[in-house]
Design a protein around this motif. Sequence first.
Motif, PDB file in Angstrom:
ATOM      1  N   ALA A 112       0.825  -1.212   0.000  1.00  0.00           N
ATOM      2  CA  ALA A 112       0.000   0.000   0.000  1.00  0.00           C
ATOM      3  C   ALA A 112       0.860   1.263   0.000  1.00  0.00           C
ATOM      4  O   ALA A 112       0.572   2.229  -0.709  1.00  0.00           O
ATOM      5  CB  ALA A 112      -0.937  -0.005   1.208  1.00  0.00           C
ATOM      6  N   THR A 113       1.932   1.239   0.774  1.00  0.00           N
ATOM      7  CA  THR A 113       2.827   2.394   0.839  1.00  0.00           C
ATOM      8  C   THR A 113       3.474   2.662  -0.514  1.00  0.00           C
ATOM      9  O   THR A 113       3.535   3.805  -0.977  1.00  0.00           O
ATOM     10  CB  THR A 113       3.900   2.188   1.925  1.00  0.00           C
ATOM     11  N   LEU A 114       3.940   1.604  -1.171  1.00  0.00           N
ATOM     12  CA  LEU A 114       4.552   1.776  -2.499  1.00  0.00           C
ATOM     13  C   LEU A 114       3.544   2.261  -3.527  1.00  0.00           C
ATOM     14  O   LEU A 114       3.847   3.141  -4.335  1.00  0.00           O
ATOM     15  CB  LEU A 114       5.180   0.467  -2.972  1.00  0.00           C
ATOM     16  N   MET A 115       2.352   1.687  -3.508  1.00  0.00           N
ATOM     17  CA  MET A 115       1.329   2.130  -4.456  1.00  0.00           C
ATOM     18  C   MET A 115       1.017   3.609  -4.269  1.00  0.00           C
ATOM     19  O   MET A 115       0.909   4.352  -5.240  1.00  0.00           O
ATOM     20  CB  MET A 115       0.041   1.318  -4.303  1.00  0.00           C
ATOM     21  N   ALA A 116       0.873   4.019  -3.024  1.00  0.00           N
ATOM     22  CA  ALA A 116       0.562   5.413  -2.741  1.00  0.00           C
ATOM     23  C   ALA A 116       1.728   6.329  -3.133  1.00  0.00           C
ATOM     24  O   ALA A 116       1.523   7.358  -3.779  1.00  0.00           O
ATOM     25  CB  ALA A 116       0.227   5.585  -1.262  1.00  0.00           C
ATOM     26  N   ARG A 117       2.922   5.960  -2.766  1.00  0.00           N
ATOM     27  CA  ARG A 117       4.090   6.793  -3.047  1.00  0.00           C
ATOM     28  C   ARG A 117       4.327   6.961  -4.541  1.00  0.00           C
ATOM     29  O   ARG A 117       4.650   8.043  -5.016  1.00  0.00           O
ATOM     30  CB  ARG A 117       5.337   6.209  -2.396  1.00  0.00           C
ATOM     31  N   HIS A 118       4.147   5.870  -5.296  1.00  0.00           N
ATOM     32  CA  HIS A 118       4.435   5.907  -6.729  1.00  0.00           C
ATOM     33  C   HIS A 118       3.200   6.153  -7.589  1.00  0.00           C
ATOM     34  O   HIS A 118       3.302   6.181  -8.818  1.00  0.00           O
ATOM     35  CB  HIS A 118       5.115   4.603  -7.159  1.00  0.00           C
ATOM     36  N   ARG A 119       2.038   6.292  -6.921  1.00  0.00           N
ATOM     37  CA  ARG A 119       0.775   6.502  -7.640  1.00  0.00           C
ATOM     38  C   ARG A 119       0.588   5.448  -8.725  1.00  0.00           C
ATOM     39  O   ARG A 119       0.223   5.748  -9.852  1.00  0.00           O
ATOM     40  CB  ARG A 119       0.727   7.898  -8.241  1.00  0.00           C
ATOM     41  N   SER A 120       0.867   4.221  -8.347  1.00  0.00           N
ATOM     42  CA  SER A 120       0.782   3.113  -9.295  1.00  0.00           C
ATOM     43  C   SER A 120      -0.265   2.109  -8.826  1.00  0.00           C
ATOM     44  O   SER A 120      -0.149   1.568  -7.730  1.00  0.00           O
ATOM     45  CB  SER A 120       2.143   2.416  -9.419  1.00  0.00           C
ATOM     46  N   PRO A 121      -1.268   1.826  -9.652  1.00  0.00           N
ATOM     47  CA  PRO A 121      -2.281   0.843  -9.282  1.00  0.00           C
ATOM     48  C   PRO A 121      -1.858  -0.594  -9.571  1.00  0.00           C
ATOM     49  O   PRO A 121      -2.672  -1.500  -9.522  1.00  0.00           O
ATOM     50  CB  PRO A 121      -3.468   1.241 -10.157  1.00  0.00           C
ATOM     51  N   LEU A 122      -0.569  -0.768  -9.865  1.00  0.00           N
ATOM     52  CA  LEU A 122      -0.048  -2.075 -10.215  1.00  0.00           C
ATOM     53  C   LEU A 122       1.388  -2.176  -9.718  1.00  0.00           C
ATOM     54  O   LEU A 122       2.193  -1.282  -9.953  1.00  0.00           O
ATOM     55  CB  LEU A 122      -0.072  -2.233 -11.747  1.00  0.00           C
ATOM     56  N   ILE A 123       1.685  -3.263  -8.986  1.00  0.00           N
ATOM     57  CA  ILE A 123       3.029  -3.488  -8.460  1.00  0.00           C
ATOM     58  C   ILE A 123       3.479  -4.880  -8.899  1.00  0.00           C
ATOM     59  O   ILE A 123       2.736  -5.852  -8.756  1.00  0.00           O
ATOM     60  CB  ILE A 123       3.030  -3.425  -6.912  1.00  0.00           C
ATOM     61  N   ALA A 124       4.685  -4.959  -9.420  1.00  0.00           N
ATOM     62  CA  ALA A 124       5.240  -6.240  -9.844  1.00  0.00           C
ATOM     63  C   ALA A 124       5.762  -6.994  -8.625  1.00  0.00           C
ATOM     64  O   ALA A 124       6.403  -6.413  -7.748  1.00  0.00           O
ATOM     65  CB  ALA A 124       6.373  -6.017 -10.845  1.00  0.00           C
ATOM     66  N   VAL A 125       5.488  -8.283  -8.574  1.00  0.00           N
ATOM     67  CA  VAL A 125       6.004  -9.145  -7.514  1.00  0.00           C
ATOM     68  C   VAL A 125       7.131  -9.972  -8.135  1.00  0.00           C
ATOM     69  O   VAL A 125       6.939 -10.613  -9.161  1.00  0.00           O
ATOM     70  CB  VAL A 125       4.903 -10.069  -6.942  1.00  0.00           C
ATOM     71  N   VAL A 126       8.299  -9.915  -7.494  1.00  0.00           N
ATOM     72  CA  VAL A 126       9.479 -10.599  -8.040  1.00  0.00           C
ATOM     73  C   VAL A 126      10.048 -11.589  -7.029  1.00  0.00           C
ATOM     74  O   VAL A 126       9.855 -11.453  -5.819  1.00  0.00           O
ATOM     75  CB  VAL A 126      10.581  -9.584  -8.446  1.00  0.00           C
ATOM     76  N   ASP A 127      10.766 -12.588  -7.565  1.00  0.00           N
ATOM     77  CA  ASP A 127      11.446 -13.542  -6.700  1.00  0.00           C
ATOM     78  C   ASP A 127      12.832 -13.005  -6.336  1.00  0.00           C
ATOM     79  O   ASP A 127      13.168 -11.867  -6.678  1.00  0.00           O
ATOM     80  CB  ASP A 127      11.526 -14.925  -7.357  1.00  0.00           C
ATOM     81  N   ASP A 128      13.615 -13.808  -5.659  1.00  0.00           N
ATOM     82  CA  ASP A 128      14.938 -13.348  -5.209  1.00  0.00           C
ATOM     83  C   ASP A 128      15.883 -13.004  -6.354  1.00  0.00           C
ATOM     84  O   ASP A 128      16.803 -12.221  -6.199  1.00  0.00           O
ATOM     85  CB  ASP A 128      15.581 -14.402  -4.295  1.00  0.00           C
ATOM     86  N   ALA A 129      15.649 -13.586  -7.532  1.00  0.00           N
ATOM     87  CA  ALA A 129      16.488 -13.303  -8.707  1.00  0.00           C
ATOM     88  C   ALA A 129      15.982 -12.087  -9.482  1.00  0.00           C
ATOM     89  O   ALA A 129      16.563 -11.714 -10.491  1.00  0.00           O
ATOM     90  CB  ALA A 129      16.535 -14.523  -9.617  1.00  0.00           C
ATOM     91  N   GLY A 130      14.870 -11.502  -9.026  1.00  0.00           N
ATOM     92  CA  GLY A 130      14.308 -10.347  -9.712  1.00  0.00           C
ATOM     93  C   GLY A 130      13.386 -10.692 -10.862  1.00  0.00           C
ATOM     94  O   GLY A 130      12.992  -9.824 -11.631  1.00  0.00           O
ATOM     95  N   LEU A 131      13.006 -11.975 -10.969  1.00  0.00           N
ATOM     96  CA  LEU A 131      12.110 -12.412 -12.038  1.00  0.00           C
ATOM     97  C   LEU A 131      10.656 -12.211 -11.622  1.00  0.00           C
ATOM     98  O   LEU A 131      10.284 -12.447 -10.472  1.00  0.00           O
ATOM     99  CB  LEU A 131      12.351 -13.879 -12.390  1.00  0.00           C
ATOM    100  N   LEU A 132       9.835 -11.821 -12.565  1.00  0.00           N
ATOM    101  CA  LEU A 132       8.424 -11.570 -12.306  1.00  0.00           C
ATOM    102  C   LEU A 132       7.701 -12.859 -11.947  1.00  0.00           C
ATOM    103  O   LEU A 132       7.799 -13.857 -12.666  1.00  0.00           O
ATOM    104  CB  LEU A 132       7.782 -10.944 -13.551  1.00  0.00           C
ATOM    105  N   THR A 133       6.974 -12.841 -10.838  1.00  0.00           N
ATOM    106  CA  THR A 133       6.166 -13.996 -10.451  1.00  0.00           C
ATOM    107  C   THR A 133       4.678 -13.675 -10.483  1.00  0.00           C
ATOM    108  O   THR A 133       3.849 -14.569 -10.459  1.00  0.00           O
ATOM    109  CB  THR A 133       6.528 -14.502  -9.039  1.00  0.00           C
TER     110      THR A 133
END
Length: 152
Positions: A112-133
Amino acid sequence: MQARDIAVKVPTVMMSDPIAHAIQVMALGRLPGLIVVDAEQRPRVVLPGTQVLKLAVPAAYQEDMALTRAVDEAHADVFWEEISDMRVGECLGTHTVRPVTVKASSTLLEIATLMARHRSPLIAVVDDAGLLTGAVTLDRLLSALALARPDT
């Protein structure tokens, strides 16, 4: 709850994809934005829907609103075809911001904090290698927050 609990698989686009394709992906997926990935599926840019729309509107119209009033309705409805040969990467330019990402273990408050700060209604979830999950959409986050609220 954590990001992994509310993340969903979303279609993505690449820098080499046509803008028209990116708009179709977002529209058909009913997404609030797009995740642009590289060949290894690492998020490179997370674009809110308004930024995707900005890619589709030719710069001349954005710079001079008077031009938009000079275009008749029939042509105004298909304005985005003017850029049909352009690619996502061409419209983004050279200066792109770092993608908004979280780890699968991130809490609802972190998201929620990231969405609010970046005004982004979409956040990518990544694994430890930085790959999109997956991705967390604003709708999924708000639903999770509403369900997490204890009854009063």
